[in-house]
Enzyme design. Sequence first.
Site, mmCIF file in Angstrom:
data_model
loop_
_atom_site.group_PDB
_atom_site.id
_atom_site.type_symbol
_atom_site.label_atom_id
_atom_site.label_comp_id
_atom_site.label_asym_id
_atom_site.label_seq_id
_atom_site.Cartn_x
_atom_site.Cartn_y
_atom_site.Cartn_z
ATOM 1 C CG ASN A 9 -1.751 1.199 1.392
ATOM 2 O OD1 ASN A 9 -1.841 2.016 0.469
ATOM 3 N ND2 ASN A 9 -2.397 1.352 2.543
ATOM 4 C CE LYS A 11 -0.413 3.435 4.652
ATOM 5 N NZ LYS A 11 -0.429 3.590 6.098
ATOM 6 C CG HIS A 94 -6.114 1.867 4.886
ATOM 7 N ND1 HIS A 94 -5.760 2.895 5.722
ATOM 8 C CD2 HIS A 94 -5.056 1.015 4.854
ATOM 9 C CE1 HIS A 94 -4.528 2.673 6.172
ATOM 10 N NE2 HIS A 94 -4.081 1.540 5.663
ATOM 11 C CD GLU A 96 -3.426 5.652 6.425
ATOM 12 O OE1 GLU A 96 -3.340 5.666 5.183
ATOM 13 O OE2 GLU A 96 -2.546 5.171 7.172
ATOM 14 C CD GLU A 164 -3.739 -2.372 7.232
ATOM 15 O OE1 GLU A 164 -2.628 -2.630 6.784
ATOM 16 O OE2 GLU A 164 -4.354 -1.316 6.972
ATOM 17 N N GLY A 170 1.978 2.483 10.752
ATOM 18 C CA GLY A 170 2.941 3.578 10.602
ATOM 19 C C GLY A 170 3.603 4.015 11.897
ATOM 20 C CB SER A 211 4.761 -1.513 12.286
ATOM 21 O OG SER A 211 4.295 -0.199 12.540
ATOM 22 N N GLY A 232 2.698 -0.977 4.351
ATOM 23 C CA GLY A 232 2.722 0.441 3.986
ATOM 24 C C GLY A 232 4.151 0.927 3.787
HETATM 25 P P1 PGA Z 1 2.505 0.496 7.688
HETATM 26 O O1 PGA Z 1 1.061 0.692 7.019
HETATM 27 O O2 PGA Z 1 3.083 -0.789 7.137
HETATM 28 O O3 PGA Z 1 3.293 1.704 7.275
HETATM 29 O O4 PGA Z 1 2.305 0.414 9.171
HETATM 30 C C1 PGA Z 1 0.201 -0.384 6.799
HETATM 31 C C2 PGA Z 1 -1.069 0.079 6.140
HETATM 32 O O5 PGA Z 1 -1.555 1.178 6.473
HETATM 33 O O6 PGA Z 1 -1.642 -0.614 5.274
#
Ligand code: PGA
Length: 253
Positions: A9, A11, A94, A96, A164, A170, A211, A232
């Site tokens: 992803n 983003k 997601h 977000e 998630e 993140g 993460s 991500g």
């Molecule tokens: P991250 O994000 O690996 O940066 O924690 C995962 C995601 O939001 O799909």
Amino acid sequence: MKQIVIAANWKMNTNLNEAIDLVTSLKKLLSSSVKATTIICPPFVYLPEINSILKDSNIYVGAQNMYFEEKGAFTGEISPSMVANFCKFVILGHSERRSIFGESNELINKKVHAALVNDLTPILCVGESQKEREEGLAEKIIHEQLTVGLNQIDNIENVQIAYEPVWAIGTGIAATPELANEIMDGTIKSTLKSLYNDEQVERVPLLYGGSVNSDNIEEYVSMPGINGALVGGASLKSEEFSLIVTKAESVIH
Ligand code: PGA
């Protein structure tokens, strides 16, 4: 053999040149990877370019979102069939999208329906916030996200679920593999089994996200209830991401 799925992803990252470089390099690095289903989800505007670079490869393209309506006066939105021109997969719900753009379980459910009608495989994201976890609401939230998100979906053979936890995205604070497995093999699987037959549920890939990196991926995919990861930050570097894919594949060697 255990199914392994690793999805990137990106983003809202990369400019066009960076996107092309990243995917060209990944294509080279992953040319021999055949065991894991690998999916790259770039920003919408790069989909045609990325799709044409990857079309003779074993890597799939996915979108990070889409709207559910087919066409019309929806300024700024992208329809399922527009996405389906370039993708096989679409990330939906997601955290977000839920927290920044106010997407509800009901809206996400309409998107899941629209994805399936357009032969897209939705990667439906669920997960609790830190506050919800502290209040002991994690299981209830996930149960609701799944039951409403999958409302009136008769068949989930072409659906993937990503767990998630919001607090792990993140932040560098990944959920322990044990905790992730407890939710995925426990709450998620039992919710799905209350809605669909066991055989169908066992075929649904369950991805962990939050993460994930090349140091911890093996621990996740070694867990009985985890089929892969939605990645991500660590998906933005070709060597790191290809290492994640190859390490995940090593678990099924
Ligand atoms: P991250 O994000 O690996 O940066 O924690 C995962 C995601 O939001 O799909």
